[in-house]
Design an enzyme around this catalytic site. Structure first.
Site, short mmCIF file in Angstrom:
data_model
loop_
_atom_site.label_atom_id
_atom_site.label_comp_id
_atom_site.label_asym_id
_atom_site.label_seq_id
_atom_site.Cartn_x
_atom_site.Cartn_y
_atom_site.Cartn_z
N GLU A 164 -2.43 8.86 20.88
CA GLU A 164 -3.52 9.32 21.75
C GLU A 164 -4.14 8.16 22.52
O GLU A 164 -4.52 8.30 23.69
CB GLU A 164 -4.59 10.04 20.90
CG GLU A 164 -4.05 11.34 20.32
CD GLU A 164 -4.99 11.95 19.28
OE1 GLU A 164 -5.14 11.35 18.20
OE2 GLU A 164 -5.57 13.00 19.56
N GLU B 286 -0.57 14.95 13.24
CA GLU B 286 -1.82 15.24 12.51
C GLU B 286 -1.75 16.53 11.70
O GLU B 286 -2.38 16.64 10.64
CB GLU B 286 -3.00 15.34 13.50
CG GLU B 286 -3.54 14.02 13.99
CD GLU B 286 -2.81 13.48 15.22
OE1 GLU B 286 -1.70 13.96 15.50
OE2 GLU B 286 -3.34 12.58 15.89
C1 LIG Z 1 -7.92 11.40 15.31
C2 LIG Z 1 -6.47 11.32 15.05
O1 LIG Z 1 -5.84 12.31 15.79
C3 LIG Z 1 -6.22 11.47 13.60
C4 LIG Z 1 -5.09 10.65 13.14
O2 LIG Z 1 -4.59 9.78 13.79
S1 LIG Z 1 -4.57 10.97 11.57
C5 LIG Z 1 -3.19 9.89 11.35
C6 LIG Z 1 -1.96 10.38 12.04
N1 LIG Z 1 -0.87 9.52 11.72
C7 LIG Z 1 0.05 9.86 10.82
O3 LIG Z 1 0.04 10.92 10.26
C8 LIG Z 1 1.09 8.81 10.50
C9 LIG Z 1 1.14 8.59 9.02
N2 LIG Z 1 2.06 7.57 8.64
C10 LIG Z 1 3.39 7.74 8.59
O4 LIG Z 1 3.92 8.76 8.97
C11 LIG Z 1 4.23 6.64 8.03
O5 LIG Z 1 3.40 5.90 7.14
C12 LIG Z 1 4.79 5.67 9.09
C13 LIG Z 1 5.86 6.41 9.90
C14 LIG Z 1 3.71 5.15 9.99
C15 LIG Z 1 5.42 4.44 8.37
O6 LIG Z 1 6.35 4.90 7.44
P1 LIG Z 1 7.04 3.86 6.42
O7 LIG Z 1 7.54 2.71 7.18
O8 LIG Z 1 7.99 4.67 5.59
O9 LIG Z 1 5.89 3.29 5.50
P2 LIG Z 1 4.84 4.06 4.58
O10 LIG Z 1 5.10 3.67 3.18
O11 LIG Z 1 4.75 5.49 4.90
O12 LIG Z 1 3.49 3.38 5.10
C16 LIG Z 1 3.23 2.00 4.89
C17 LIG Z 1 1.79 1.86 4.44
O13 LIG Z 1 0.96 2.22 5.54
C18 LIG Z 1 0.01 3.19 5.14
N3 LIG Z 1 -0.27 4.05 6.29
C19 LIG Z 1 0.60 4.61 7.12
N4 LIG Z 1 -0.06 5.29 8.09
C20 LIG Z 1 -1.36 5.13 7.84
C21 LIG Z 1 -2.55 5.59 8.47
N5 LIG Z 1 -2.53 6.31 9.60
N6 LIG Z 1 -3.72 5.24 7.92
C22 LIG Z 1 -3.77 4.48 6.80
N7 LIG Z 1 -2.68 4.02 6.17
C23 LIG Z 1 -1.50 4.35 6.69
C24 LIG Z 1 0.70 3.94 4.00
O14 LIG Z 1 -0.24 4.58 3.18
C25 LIG Z 1 1.41 2.81 3.29
O15 LIG Z 1 0.46 2.15 2.50
P3 LIG Z 1 0.91 1.47 1.11
O16 LIG Z 1 1.92 0.43 1.47
O17 LIG Z 1 -0.37 0.93 0.58
O18 LIG Z 1 1.49 2.57 0.28
#
Ligand SMILES: C[C@H](O)CC(=O)SCCNC(=O)CCNC(=O)[C@H](O)C(C)(C)COP(=O)(O)OP(=O)(O)OC[C@H]1O[C@@H](n2cnc3c(N)ncnc32)[C@H](O)[C@@H]1OP(=O)(O)O
Length: 720
Positions: A109, A129
């Site tokens: 975004e 999300e």
């Molecule tokens: C207002 C907005 O619209 C609201 C939002 O943005 S909500 C967030 C939307 N974003 C997401 O859903 C993405 C979530 N993350 C992911 O899909 C995956 O973590 C990724 C594709 C970024 C990386 O995947 P991968 O490389 O396999 O590593 P993964 O183990 O999942 O993540 C690495 C670390 O980052 C953390 N992390 C990933 N995304 C994060 C996030 N958005 N916030 C906080 N921590 C996050 C994980 O918890 C993990 O922490 P850890 O090592 O302490 O366990």
């Protein structure tokens, strides 16, 4: 400390997000970003702004930890959206996003609010999300449709599926894809070109050129709503997402932003959001095992695996391995079985090609990693063995003794047994430290869970190596202790047994299946029994009954199905009858078997009406004994933490993720209520062996009495 850095060079302010590992938008990152933007917009030496991420990653979105710490959406409000509009999209100076690796959620975004975007090869863009039970909250519901068109935007949001750089370029989500070394320069030049008027400054919120006309847009949204209700009838937040999109299309992007804030808040207030955030973190925490992953050991790579047995499980395990580039030695007892096993692997790969999930040449390359074997020659070369032979202790013991002789002294010896004690399997070896259970779920190349079963003797190194393997073959591991059924099959045994008991009490099996599917399970217990096979059910059930006789219900109906060769889908009939396309339909021929089962059980007289039970009563009758067994598994330390059990239940049994897994859901319902209901049924059946089936365990009773959460874990609820 999470934050941002700004560096001004040649008229361009480069602001980078810093919050390893994924530069999540922690409030202090957002604060830093807005402060730096204000400064850059005000400074006379700055003509344009580039926003990028530190350490090779742009941003994985808003910091999900904030949703856990602060309730009701982690403090996201319309002030953030205003800053996106006023400081990024329409401030005095143009902005360009320089994106590496990922721009997800709030990160995507943020990039969309910039006036242009440049990325490196392989970068993913997406708004996932919805998988966290919320909707995009930084303008994604408005800007994505205006960038890639409504149809594609709706698809990306509803499926939470990101797209890669090339697709993003084609759709106009990025303006250029450049090698990593050129990213910043390319972004800076693009920003200066926009500032100089050589390139148009795009303010996405006000674009209409990519949006379908209203007459076309509304039917797209209507169809998406219908599909959502059909496929995800328990979920409200996808509909809220569609509401925000539609409002923006009807009233303009700015009004849409306001609606998005409202819809975001409504979604964030739901239990679904809390449950899905719990699952997000729980899934990542299963890989952290106290005393193992923090012991300073390094995992040894597993490059060659021997799989013993080419049946459904063995071939699935072999497929999962070759898909990850691991060489497989597939052993069978004779050429006919070996050919059949190799054929199964080939057809698993062919099916992926047909579904467009891999190319023909990749499938060929994967198949070339498999070698067949009829004896143990070649086993001296493998890093790990997964035994998937028949469920017979004696045979397994002989196999393991042979494995110890033929394999390297450091090879991991694992069994895929779903029922047999791991210590028994390795009883005829002298290397219990190298032995563990690697319990895959069928079909093994598709199901995402791997139960890693350790005994008291299994070494830390062996557990660590197997954890590493699970990551490589894209499975979520859950490390569990050694007991009958391990975590998943053990906790779920009361599920089928309670359902069978209800049938014996006079209830209709098809109604029960409907109610359980309505709860959110992929299918009801009887449809599942047909899928697994009544013969397998009988075999697994026998093990459970032998191990836990005081709290088991020996379901007569499963035995009757076996006697009548109604084994389920594979024989065309079970609880249901199946057509050539394996579609299930209720079967009137089941009635005599049900009557016989009821007669044998003596819980119901055909002449009297069945007990009056509401849908909720039925769901609780089935799931509360499951919770009770889950509590025992926590109490006995079979799982390290309750969250592991939640993940195991969601991934192994299809327990609805939107309920947060078994124990998370049980805590929402309340230990006290669950305990009272179970005690009530124990009372109802008092004096009969069935009372033990419902009797609340000590852990549940203590939680109920002391008001502690079931998820708090062993020790939290003192049993005194
Ligand atoms: C207002 C907005 O619209 C609201 C939002 O943005 S909500 C967030 C939307 N974003 C997401 O859903 C993405 C979530 N993350 C992911 O899909 C995956 O973590 C990724 C594709 C970024 C990386 O995947 P991968 O490389 O396999 O590593 P993964 O183990 O999942 O993540 C690495 C670390 O980052 C953390 N992390 C990933 N995304 C994060 C996030 N958005 N916030 C906080 N921590 C996050 C994980 O918890 C993990 O922490 P850890 O090592 O302490 O366990």
């Amino acid at each position: 400390m999470p934050g941002t850095q700004m560096d001004v060079q040649n008229g361009v302010a480069v602001i980078s997000l810093h919050n390893p590992p994924v530069n999540a938008l922690h409030p202090s990152v957002l604060q830093g970003l807005f402060n730096h933007l204000r400064e850059a917009q005000a400074r006379p030496d700055v003509k344009a702004v580039v926003i990028t991420g530190a350490n090779g990653r742009f941003c994985a979105g808003f910091d999900i930890n904030q949703f856990v710490q602060a309730s009701g959406g982690g403090g996201i409000d319309d002030r953030i959206n205003e800053s996106f509009c006023d400081l990024i999209e329409s401030g005095p100076k143009p902005t360009v996003a320089a994106v590496q690796t990922m721009a997800l959620g709030g990160g995507c975004e943020l990039a969309l609010a910039c006036n242009a975007r440049v990325c490196t090869p392989g970068t993913s863009f997406g708004l996932p999300e919805l998988q966290l039970g919320i909707i995009p909250g930084f303008g994604g519901t408005q800007r994505l449709p205006r960038t890639v068109g409504l149809q594609k935007a709706v698809e990306m949001m509803l499926t939470s599926t990101p797209i890669k750089d090339r697709a993003a370029l084609k759709l106009g989500l990025v303006d250029a894809v450049v090698p990593a070394a050129q990213l910043l320069e390319a972004a800076k030049q693009m920003a200066l070109d926009i500032a100089a008027g050589k390139r148009a400054r795009v303010q996405t919120l006000y674009r209409t050129d990519k949006l379908e006309a209203l007459g076309e847009a509304l039917p797209i949204l209507h169809f998406a709503r219908e599909q959502t209700v059909k496929r995800a009838r328990h979920l409200t937040h996808p509909l809220l997402c569609l509401d925000a999109i539609q409002y923006g299309i009807e009233h303009g992007g700015r009004a849409g932003l306001q609606k998005e804030v409202e819809c975001f808040a409504a979604a964030a207030a739901l239990d679904t959001h809390k449950a899905l955030v719990h699952i997000f973190f729980a899934q990542r925490s299963t890989k952290k095992i106290k005393g193992v992953t923090d012991a300073g050991l390094r995992p040894r790579p597993i490059k060659r695996v021997a799989v013993l047995g080419g049946g459904l499980m063995g071939s699935g395990i072999a497929t999962a391995c070759v898909l990850a580039g691991i060489e497989v030695l597939l052993k069978e007892v004779n050429q006919k079985f070996l050919d059949a096993g190799l054929g199964r692997i080939q057809s698993n790969l062919t099916s992926r090609v047909k579904k467009g999930r891999m190319t023909e040449s990749a499938a060929k390359a994967a198949m070339s990693l498999v070698q067949g074997a009829l004896d143990y020659t070649g086993f001296g070369n493998v890093d790990m063995v997964v035994e998937a032979a028949i469920e017979d202790v004696k045979i397994k013991q002989e196999i393991f003794a042979e494995l110890e002789r033929c394999c390297r002294k450091d090879a991991i010896l694992s069994t895929n047994t779903s029922t047999i004690n791991i210590e028994l399997v390795g009883a005829k070896t002298t290397c219990p430290d190298r032995i563990l259970g690697a319990h895959f779920f069928s079909p093994a190349h598709i199901m995402p869970l791997l139960e890693i079963v350790r005994t008291n003797a299994t070494s830390k190194q062996v557990i660590l190596d197997t954890l590493e393997l699970s990551t490589k073959i894209k499975k979520t591991p859950v490390v569990v202790g050694n007991c009958t059924g391990f975590a998943v099959n053990r906790v779920f045994f009361p599920y089928t047994q309670a359902a069978c008991m209800l049938v014996d009490m006079g209830l209709d099996p098809y109604r029960i299946d409907k109610i359980v599917a309505g709860f959110g399970m992929p299918m009801g217990p009887f449809r599942l029994s047909d899928l697994v096979g009544a013969d397998v059910g009988l075999h697994v059930g026998k093990n459970i009954i032998d191990s836990f006789p005081e709290r088991s219900y020996p379901a007569r109906i499963i035995q009757l199905l076996n006697e009548h060769k109604r084994l389920g889908e594979k024989s065309g009939r079970g609880f249901y009858k199946y057509d050539a396309r394996r579609r299930a339909a209720p079967d009137a021929d089941l009635v005599p078997l049900v009557q016989q089962s009821r007669k044998d059980a003596g819980l119901y007289k055909e002449s009297s009406p069945p007990p009056k039970m509401s849908d909720q009563d039925i769901a609780e009758f089935i799931f509360f004994p499951v919770v009770n067994e889950g509590c025992r598994v926590i109490d006995e330390g079979i799982v390290e933490k309750a969250a592991d059990l939640d993940v195991a239940m969601v991934m192994g049994m299809g327990f609805p993720a939107f309920r947060g897994g078994l124990i998370f859901w049980a805590d929402l319902v309340g230990a006290d209520y669950i305990c009272k209901r179970l005690s009530g049924w124990a009372q109802q059946f008092s004096g009969s062996p069935l009372a033990g089936f419902f009797k609340p365990c000590a852990y549940l009773e203590a939680s109920a009495r002391q008001g502690t959460k079931l998820s708090a874990g062993k020790g939290a609820a003192s049993k005194l």
